[in-house]
Design a protein around this motif. Sequence first.
Motif, short mmCIF file in Angstrom:
data_model
loop_
_atom_site.label_atom_id
_atom_site.label_comp_id
_atom_site.label_asym_id
_atom_site.label_seq_id
_atom_site.Cartn_x
_atom_site.Cartn_y
_atom_site.Cartn_z
N ILE A 13 0.65 -1.70 0.39
CA ILE A 13 0.05 -0.09 -0.27
C ILE A 13 1.10 1.32 -0.04
O ILE A 13 2.04 1.29 0.72
CB ILE A 13 -1.54 0.14 1.64
CG1 ILE A 13 -1.85 -1.86 1.52
CG2 ILE A 13 -1.43 0.88 1.11
CD1 ILE A 13 -2.35 -1.68 2.48
N ASP A 15 0.85 4.78 1.06
CA ASP A 15 -0.02 5.66 2.44
C ASP A 15 0.13 6.99 1.90
O ASP A 15 1.52 7.71 0.73
CB ASP A 15 0.93 5.31 3.78
CG ASP A 15 0.74 4.23 4.52
OD1 ASP A 15 0.02 3.47 3.88
OD2 ASP A 15 1.31 4.11 5.14
N MET A 35 -9.45 0.96 11.16
CA MET A 35 -8.65 0.91 9.39
C MET A 35 -9.98 0.47 8.88
O MET A 35 -10.23 -0.38 9.88
CB MET A 35 -7.69 -0.08 9.01
CG MET A 35 -7.00 -0.16 7.81
SD MET A 35 -8.16 -0.70 6.83
CE MET A 35 -7.92 -2.30 7.21
N ARG A 114 -4.52 1.74 -1.47
CA ARG A 114 -3.57 3.42 -1.59
C ARG A 114 -4.40 3.19 -0.12
O ARG A 114 -5.52 2.61 0.06
CB ARG A 114 -4.05 5.02 -1.88
CG ARG A 114 -4.96 5.15 -2.74
CD ARG A 114 -5.83 4.61 -3.59
NE ARG A 114 -5.13 3.79 -4.74
CZ ARG A 114 -4.83 4.22 -5.91
NH1 ARG A 114 -5.69 5.52 -5.93
NH2 ARG A 114 -4.40 4.38 -6.74
N CYS A 115 -3.82 4.14 1.10
CA CYS A 115 -4.19 4.54 2.26
C CYS A 115 -4.05 5.90 2.61
O CYS A 115 -3.35 6.33 2.92
CB CYS A 115 -3.37 3.36 3.47
SG CYS A 115 -4.52 3.58 5.13
N MET A 127 -7.64 4.73 9.55
CA MET A 127 -6.86 4.74 8.11
C MET A 127 -8.24 4.11 7.12
O MET A 127 -9.14 3.62 8.33
CB MET A 127 -5.50 3.63 7.90
CG MET A 127 -4.45 3.88 9.25
SD MET A 127 -3.05 2.48 9.00
CE MET A 127 -4.29 1.30 10.42
N SER A 128 -8.20 4.77 6.43
CA SER A 128 -9.69 4.63 5.27
C SER A 128 -8.15 3.51 3.82
O SER A 128 -7.67 4.84 3.32
CB SER A 128 -10.21 5.43 4.30
OG SER A 128 -10.82 6.06 5.62
N THR A 129 -7.96 2.75 3.42
CA THR A 129 -7.97 2.36 2.48
C THR A 129 -8.65 1.14 1.80
O THR A 129 -9.63 0.36 2.00
CB THR A 129 -7.16 0.41 3.33
OG1 THR A 129 -6.66 0.87 4.99
CG2 THR A 129 -6.57 0.13 2.55
N TYR A 158 -4.08 -8.08 8.70
CA TYR A 158 -5.10 -7.69 7.50
C TYR A 158 -5.15 -8.05 5.70
O TYR A 158 -6.12 -7.90 5.37
CB TYR A 158 -4.70 -6.47 7.13
CG TYR A 158 -4.32 -4.88 7.85
CD1 TYR A 158 -5.80 -5.18 8.57
CD2 TYR A 158 -3.50 -4.34 8.60
CE1 TYR A 158 -5.45 -4.02 9.60
CE2 TYR A 158 -3.56 -3.25 9.11
CZ TYR A 158 -4.87 -2.86 10.00
OH TYR A 158 -4.70 -2.34 10.71
#
Length: 333
Positions: A13, A15, A35, A114-115, A127-129, A158
């Motif tokens: 990911i 960030d 998350m 992307r996060c 965090m929004s992933t 995760y």
Amino acid sequence: MAEYDVLTIGNAIVDIIARADDAFLEREGVQKAGMTLIDAERAEHLYDAMGPGTETSGGSAGNTIAGLVSLGGTGAYIGKVANDQLGRIFTHDIRALGVKFDTTPLDTTPPTARCMVLVTPDGERSMSTFLGACTELGPQDIDASLVAAAKVTYFEGYLWDPPRAKEAIVAAAKIAHENGREVAMTLSDSFCVHRYRAEFLDLIRSGTVDIVFANEAEAKALYETEDMDAAIDALAKDVKRFAAVTRSEKGCIVAEGDQRIAVPATAIDKVVDATGAGDLFAAGFLRGYTMGLDHEKSARLGVASAGHIIGQIGPRPQLPLTELDAVKAVLNG
């Protein structure tokens, strides 16, 4: 002899880290200190709404292997990116650290994950992933020779969100054990534990996993208790080798059988950004463990690494961790 100290497997990911206040989180419906998985449309919206951000290669297991090589260890990484701009950024960054990364990228959609990491004034990260290409990680991406060459294969909880990644982890664990290696996992966050509690317990109790990393909230969630001692006792009973449980400013506890080793946290002036604290604790501990250090010294490396990372923005060390006095004290002691 093992060629690598640690192989980590995780969601690759990029960030995008920005500062925000609690009012922004509430207004945008962002779950604080956790998350949340989001779709592409939500990712676009949050990106437009958030303040100026810094792009950096991240992902829990990626941060851990970055920390481990910063401590002088040798490492490799398996994770799925797309053949796009963010994928090339991630690939460059992790290879530039000296980490072996050869997972074949996707030539089609979805794009690289992307996060959006929103850091509030108290240092907490929310965090929004968007998982993107991570959802395509599968057994075909597991390099058996790479797993066999690593003392420890470490993966993030995760990975239970992408549908086929769990198959990849089970395959990797089988290869590791067939070659006399060990497997470690991090529970990732309490929301992740709530989603996959039964499966995580099965991984631990079946011996698929030898070593467990967790924080207090995750350990309590795993055993559905508010009693920290009870959670640690249950985890120590279930895990094949040992568990390391972090406790924020209280430091950590390493539990193996009936033995409990408590190590205090490193004193810091201010928490700037808690992003990556658990990842860097695991990096320090695994560096010590694969060097043959005892649990107390390994934990000291872990808390020193975590203490350093929360004093900066971002989850990757900005200077070699071997330059830290607390790290030198353990490595030279």
